[in-house]
Design an enzyme around this catalytic site. Structure first.
Site, PDB file in Angstrom:
ATOM      1  N   ARG A 140     107.388  -2.343  14.914  1.00 17.61           N
ATOM      2  CA  ARG A 140     107.532  -4.104  15.202  1.00 17.61           C
ATOM      3  C   ARG A 140     106.287  -4.511  14.610  1.00 17.61           C
ATOM      4  O   ARG A 140     105.527  -5.663  15.283  1.00 17.61           O
ATOM      5  CB  ARG A 140     107.881  -4.299  16.625  1.00 17.61           C
ATOM      6  CG  ARG A 140     108.416  -5.473  16.919  1.00 17.61           C
ATOM      7  CD  ARG A 140     108.382  -5.983  18.316  1.00 17.61           C
ATOM      8  NE  ARG A 140     109.357  -7.097  18.700  1.00 17.61           N
ATOM      9  CZ  ARG A 140     109.068  -7.778  19.636  1.00 17.61           C
ATOM     10  NH1 ARG A 140     108.182  -7.755  20.511  1.00 17.61           N
ATOM     11  NH2 ARG A 140     109.966  -8.744  20.031  1.00 17.61           N
ATOM     12  N   ASP A 191     105.341  -5.865  29.053  1.00 19.52           N
ATOM     13  CA  ASP A 191     106.352  -5.275  28.107  1.00 19.52           C
ATOM     14  C   ASP A 191     105.619  -3.990  27.316  1.00 19.52           C
ATOM     15  O   ASP A 191     104.283  -4.005  27.557  1.00 19.52           O
ATOM     16  CB  ASP A 191     106.526  -6.372  27.117  1.00 19.52           C
ATOM     17  CG  ASP A 191     108.002  -6.165  26.380  1.00 19.52           C
ATOM     18  OD1 ASP A 191     108.523  -5.303  26.358  1.00 19.52           O
ATOM     19  OD2 ASP A 191     108.556  -7.155  25.939  1.00 19.52           O
ATOM     20  N   MET A 192     106.278  -3.654  26.655  1.00 21.43           N
ATOM     21  CA  MET A 192     105.785  -2.397  25.744  1.00 21.43           C
ATOM     22  C   MET A 192     106.744  -1.915  24.679  1.00 21.43           C
ATOM     23  O   MET A 192     107.721  -1.246  24.965  1.00 21.43           O
ATOM     24  CB  MET A 192     105.329  -1.171  26.799  1.00 21.43           C
ATOM     25  CG  MET A 192     104.570  -0.105  26.464  1.00 21.43           C
ATOM     26  SD  MET A 192     105.255   1.034  24.974  1.00 21.43           S
ATOM     27  CE  MET A 192     106.500   1.989  26.245  1.00 21.43           C
ATOM     28  N   CYS A 213     108.889  -3.501  31.548  1.00 19.13           N
ATOM     29  CA  CYS A 213     109.653  -3.791  30.457  1.00 19.13           C
ATOM     30  C   CYS A 213     109.191  -2.947  29.277  1.00 19.13           C
ATOM     31  O   CYS A 213     108.052  -2.675  28.953  1.00 19.13           O
ATOM     32  CB  CYS A 213     109.710  -5.096  30.189  1.00 19.13           C
ATOM     33  SG  CYS A 213     110.802  -5.500  28.760  1.00 19.13           S
ATOM     34  N   ASP A 269     117.512  -4.598  27.407  1.00 17.11           N
ATOM     35  CA  ASP A 269     117.702  -5.968  26.642  1.00 17.11           C
ATOM     36  C   ASP A 269     119.042  -6.528  26.516  1.00 17.11           C
ATOM     37  O   ASP A 269     119.462  -7.649  25.886  1.00 17.11           O
ATOM     38  CB  ASP A 269     117.081  -5.799  25.132  1.00 17.11           C
ATOM     39  CG  ASP A 269     115.463  -6.059  25.038  1.00 17.11           C
ATOM     40  OD1 ASP A 269     115.143  -6.539  26.287  1.00 17.11           O
ATOM     41  OD2 ASP A 269     114.939  -5.657  24.202  1.00 17.11           O
TER      42      ASP A 269
HETATM   43  C1  DGJ Z   1     111.242  -6.773  24.539  1.00 20.13           C
HETATM   44  C2  DGJ Z   1     111.702  -7.359  25.778  1.00 20.13           C
HETATM   45  O1  DGJ Z   1     112.528  -6.210  26.121  1.00 20.13           O
HETATM   46  C3  DGJ Z   1     112.438  -8.697  25.634  1.00 20.13           C
HETATM   47  O2  DGJ Z   1     112.938  -8.974  27.008  1.00 20.13           O
HETATM   48  C4  DGJ Z   1     111.309  -9.628  25.150  1.00 20.13           C
HETATM   49  O3  DGJ Z   1     110.264  -9.734  26.102  1.00 20.13           O
HETATM   50  C5  DGJ Z   1     110.753  -9.070  23.781  1.00 20.13           C
HETATM   51  N1  DGJ Z   1     110.377  -7.793  24.089  1.00 20.13           N
HETATM   52  C6  DGJ Z   1     109.543 -10.114  23.503  1.00 20.13           C
HETATM   53  O4  DGJ Z   1     108.991  -9.955  22.548  1.00 20.13           O
END
Ligand code: DGJ
Length: 745
Positions: free
Chosen positions: A444, A479-480, A527, A549
Site C-alpha cells: 500500500r 491501524d496496521m 485494527c 473491513d
Molecule cells: C484499513 C482499515 O481496516 C480501515 O477501516 C480504514 O481505517 C483504512 N485502513 C484506512 O486507511
C-alpha cells in the site's frame, strides 16, 4: 484448588474443581506429561501412565536397558537431538554448533497468583486466590543455561496459562532457534483440528479436519498474527459439538509470527505446540541474558465448543483486557471512513457528526487522511500533525467542535508505518525495516518503521502524545496495513537479526503501554486492514478490535461467528455500513445489518444523512436498543446455535448473568419456498423461569425456559409463495433477520 507436589513420586498435580494437569519429573530429569483433562483424584502416583516399552528402531537413553526412550514418553517441553524424533519445543545452538541439550529438574516453586510477563501481554489475577502458579526450574549443566517452565491454573476457569523463560547463567553465549510457549503431548489422535483461517475481508472462517499421522499446522511469518490464520486452534473429539463433548482450545497471547502445530506420531500420540514461529526467529543469549516466551492459554471443556468459548470469553474479557474500558459500556460510534474515504474537510466532518448526534451516536471517529500531506495512500504516513488545509483548526479545534456537539471524539493512527513521501522518511531513511543492498518491498505504498529500535518508538510516542495532550481524544483506532518483508534492522548486529520480528512486536507493545499509561481514559481499538491482528495479545492493550473491513451483513455473520470461538463479543468492532456494500456490492436490509452488528462493539461506518427517513428510523431504534442492552450483551453468556458455515439459517443468543434476560438472533440468508417446520432450541436459560417473548416488537407470549430449550422456539415462517399471496413482503426476502427478546420477572 491448587497445585500439589508429591515428593515421593515426583509428580505435580495442578487442579481446580473441574480439571487436572499432571506432570512428573522423569528419570533423566526432564518433565513428563501424564494427563490433562477432567479432574482426577490425587494418588500416591500415576506411574502406569508412563507407557514406555521396547519398540524396534527406537533409541534408548540408558545403556543395557530398553525401557526409557524419549520417543515414547509424553513430555512437557521436549528437546532436540536425543531419542525423541518429533519436533522439539525448543532448540538451543551452542558455541560448538551442537543443538543437543540435557535440561534437568533443579527445583520448583508454587505460589498463589500469577506472575507478570515483563513487556508481554498476559492474563492476570486481581486477587491471589484466583490462580496458583508453578515454576519448574531446569538446568543444562554443561552450558549453565536455565529454563523455567511456568504454569498457572485458574481456580474459576478451566484454563491453564503457560510460558517459558530461558536464562544463560553460563560463561559463553548460545542461541535459541525455537522457543515454543507450550507443548502438550496427548495420548491419542482421535481429534478434529479446528482452525480459524481466511484472508482479508473473510477472516476467521471455521475449518475442520481430522488429525492424521504427520504434522498439521497453521501460522504466520508476516510479522503480525495476520488475516490468514488466527493464533487460536481447537482440538475436539469428533463426537463433541457446540454443547457437549471434550474440547481443548489453544490460544497464543501474542501478535507477531506464530506457529500452532499438531504432530501425530507413529503411535498416535499427538504433540500440540504453540509459540513464536521458528522461521525467521533466533535469540542470542549472552551470559546473564534471558528470554521470556509469550504466554499460551489452554482451555478445557466438556461442554463442547460453546463451553470452551464461554471460558475464553470470561477470561479474556475480565483477566486479559485491562484498564478503564475493560468493564465500561462501549460508546456507539460512527466512523467516517466509508462515508468519505480521503475526501473530506472540517465542515463535512462536522456535518456528518451532527447528523450522527441527532440519531443517538456517542462517539465520532475520524479515520485516515487527517494529517500532513495524507490525501491518498502515497504520502504522509509518519507525519502525525494535522493537515491544516483540511482541518484549519487542527485536531484540537475539530475535537473541541465535536465535543461541543455532545459527542466524544476519536482518531485514527497507523503508528507503525511510513510513506517514503514524508518528512519522517526523508529525515530517517534508515528507520524502516529493510535489508541493506536489497529492494524493500512496499505494501500500500508504505514501509514498516523499525519498532525494534527504541529511538523510533520514542519519536512516534512524542508525536502522538503531543496531539493527545492538546486535543480532546477519547478513542484511538490503531491501524496496521501491511506485513513485514526483508526483515532486518540497522540498529542491531548480525547475531541479533533473528530477533527483529519479535523485538518489533515488543516495540509495538511498549508504545501501547506508554500511551495507555499516560492516557488511561482513551479507548483503544486495534485494527490491521480489518481483522489482520485480531489476537489475544492485542486485547491486553486494546479491549476491542476492528473485526474485518468486510461489513456486509451476510459475511459478518460468518466472520463474527468464527471470531466468537475465542474472543468475547465486547472485543469485536462491528459496524453497520451503507448498501450496496463497499466490499462485495450486496444489498441487505438495514435491520439485518444492525441485528448482526449489535452483537459486538457497535457502530456505523456511513453518513447517516445518506439514508432514507425509514432507514433513519431503524437506526434510531438500533441505537436505543444497543444503549439498553450492550452491557448485558457484552457480559452475558454467548451461545452459538446454528452455524452459518453449515446452514442457510444461522442463529445465536446471549443470556444475561442472572438468566433473567436473553436475546436471540435468527438470520436467514436466502429465502426458501414452502419450507419445513422449524424449531430453534435455545440454551442457557433457567428451566423454571417463565420468559415473556417479544419478536421484533411483536408480543409472542410467555414460555418457560424448559419449553424454549427442550421443545424449542417455533421459527417456521411462511414460504416465499405464501407470503406473496398474503401480501406480507417483509417475511419474503433474502437476507432476513429477526430478534427475539426474552424477559423473566
Ligand atoms: C484499513 C482499515 O481496516 C480501515 O477501516 C480504514 O481505517 C483504512 N485502513 C484506512 O486507511
Amino acid at each position: 484448588m491448587g497445585i500439589i507436589f508429591n515428593e515421593k513420586s515426583g509428580e505435580f498435580h495442578l487442579y481446580n474443581e473441574n480439571i487436572s494437569y499432571l506432570m512428573k519429573i522423569l528419570r533423566n530429569g526432564q518433565i513428563g506429561q501424564l494427563y490433562f483433562g477432567s479432574r482426577i483424584p490425587q494418588k500416591e502416583h500415576y506411574d502406569y501412565l508412563l507407557e514406555n516399552a521396547y519398540r524396534p528402531m527406537s533409541a534408548y537413553v540408558y545403556e543395557n536397558e530398553y525401557s526409557f526412550s524419549l520417543e515414547h514418553l509424553k513430555q512437557e517441553y521436549p528437546s532436540y537431538g536425543s531419542s525423541d524424533f518429533r519436533m522439539p519445543a525448543f532448540t538451543l545452538k551452542q558455541e560448538n554448533g551442537s543443538s543437543v541439550t540435557a535440561f534437568q529438574y533443579v527445583s520448583h516453586k508454587i505460589y498463589a497468583g500469577k506472575p507478570v510477563l515483563s513487556g508481554l501481554p498476559a492474563t492476570y489475577t486481581e486477587k491471589e486466590d484466583e490462580a496458583d502458579t508453578l515454576e519448574i526450574l531446569l538446568r543444562d549443566e554443561l552450558l549453565g543455561t536455565e529454563m523455567t517452565l511456568i504454569y498457572t491454573i485458574f481456580n474459576q476457569e478451566n484454563a491453564v496459562a503457560r510460558s517459558v523463560r530461558f536464562e544463560n547463567r553460563g560463561e559463553v553465549s548460545c542461541q535459541l532457534d525455537t522457543a515454543m510457549s507450550l507443548c502438550l503431548d496427548l495420548p491419542d489422535a482421535d481429534y478434529e483440528w479446528v482452525q480459524f483461517s481466511g484472508a482479508w475481508a473473510r477472516e476467521r472462517y471455521v475449518k475442520n479436519r481430522m488429525l492424521q499421522q504427520g504434522i498439521q499446522s497453521v501460522g504466520s511469518t508476516r510479522g503480525s498474527s495476520g488475516h490468514m490464520h488466527n493464533p487460536f486452534v481447537v482440538l475436539k473429539r469428533p463426537a463433541a459439538d457446540e454443547f457437549q463433548g471434550e474440547v481443548m482450545g489453544f490460544s497464543l497471547v501474542y501478535s507477531g509470527n506464530f506457529l500452532a502445530q499438531a504432530e501425530v506420531d507413529t503411535y498416535n500420540v499427538t504433540r500440540m505446540m504453540m509459540g513464536i514461529h521458528p522461521l525467521g526467529f533466533s535469540w542470542c543469549l549472552e551470559p546473564g541474558e534471558s528470554f521470556q516466551t509469550p504466554e499460551a492459554v489452554i482451555v478445557y471443556s466438556k461442554e463442547g465448543m460453546n463451553g470452551m468459548s464461554q471460558t475464553f470469553h470470561k477470561l479474556y474479557r475480565t483477566r486479559l483486557a485491562r484498564g478503564e474500558w475493560r468493564d465500561k459500556e462501549r460508546p456507539v460510534l460512527l466512523n467516517n471512513w466509508e462515508a468519505t474515504y480521503f475526501n473530506f474537510d472540517e465542515e463535512k466532518l462536522v456535518q456528518i457528526a451532527k447528523t450522527a448526534k441527532e440519531d443517538g451516536v456517542e462517539l465520532f471517529v475520524l479515520d485516515d487522511g487527517w494529517f500532513s500531506t495524507r490525501c491518498g495512500e502515497t504520502s504522509g504516513l509518519g507525519d502525525w500533525w494535522a493537515n491544516t488545509d483540511r482541518l484549519p483548526n487542527g485536531i484540537k479545534g475539530l475535537s473541541e467542535r465535536i465535543e461541543e456537539l455532545g459527542l466524544k471524539f476519536g482518531l485514527w493512527f497507523e503508528l507503525e508505518m511510513v510513506n517514503k513521501d514524508s518528512e519522517l522518511y526523508r529525515n530517517h531513511p534508515d528507520w524502516i525495516i529493510h535489508t541493506p543492498g536489497r529492494t524493500a518491498s512496499h505494501g500500500r505504498k508504505q514501509y514498516v518503521l523499525d519498532f525494534s529500535r527504541k529511538e523510533v518508538v520514542d519519536y512516534i510516542f512524542n508525536l502522538v502524545a503531543k496531539i493527545l495532550r492538546e486535543s480532546k481524544v477519547s478513542y484511538i483506532k490503531w491501524d496496521m496495513n501491511r506485513s513485514i518483508t526483508e526483515c532486518f534492522s540497522e540498529g542491531y548486529g548480525a547475531k541479533r537479526q533473528g530477533e527483529i520480528f519479535h523485538r518489533y512486536i515488543l516495540g509495538v507493545y511498549d508504545l501501547y503501554e506508554r500511551l495507555i499509561a499516560e492516557f488511561p481514559h482513551i479507548l483503544f481499538e486495534s485494527c490491521a486492514s480489518g481483522g489482520g491482528r485480531f489476537d489475544a495479545g492485542m486485547l491486553y492493550y486494546a479491549p476491542q478490535a476492528w473485526t474485518s473491513d468486510d461489513t456486509d451483513a451476510v459475511e459478518r455473520v460468518k466472520i463474527q461467528y468464527g471470531t466468537s470461538y475465542a474472543y468475547p463479543l465486547s472485543s469485536m468492532g462491528a459496524h453497520v455500513s451503507i448498501t450496496p456494500n463497499h466490499q462485495l456490492c450486496r444489498e441487505t436490509p438495514i435491520k439485518m445489518r444492525g441485528d448482526v452488528a449489535c452483537f459486538g462493539a457497535f457502530g456505523y461506518e456511513l453518513d447517516l444523512a445518506k439514508l432514507t427517513a425509514e432507514e433513519r428510523r431503524v437506526v434510531r431504534k438500533q441505537i436505543e436498543f444497543v444503549k439498553q442492552y450492550r452491557g448485558m450483551i457484552h457480559r452475558g453468556s454467548f451461545y452459538r446455535l446454528q452455524s452459518p458455515f453449515e446452514n442457510n439459517i444461522s442463529a445465536w443468543m446471549v443470556v444475561s448473568e442472572d438468566k433473567k434476560q436473553a436475546i436471540v438472533v435468527y438470520i436467514k440468508i436466502l429465502n426458501d419456498v414452502n419450507c419445513e417446520f422449524r424449531r430453534l432450541h435455545l440454551k442457557g436459560l433457567d428451566e423454571n423461569f417463565c420468559y415473556h417473548a417479544v419478536e421484533d416488537d411483536v408480543e409472542k407470549g410467555d414460555f418457560f425456559g424448559s419449553e424454549l430449550m427442550n421443545i424449542g422456539m417455533i421459527t417456521s415462517d411462511a414460504s416465499a409463495g405464501q407470503a406473496l399471496e398474503n401480501g406480507d413482503l417483509d417475511i419474503c426476502t433474502d437476507f432476513w433477520s429477526k430478534m427475539v427478546i426474552l424477559k423473566a420477572e
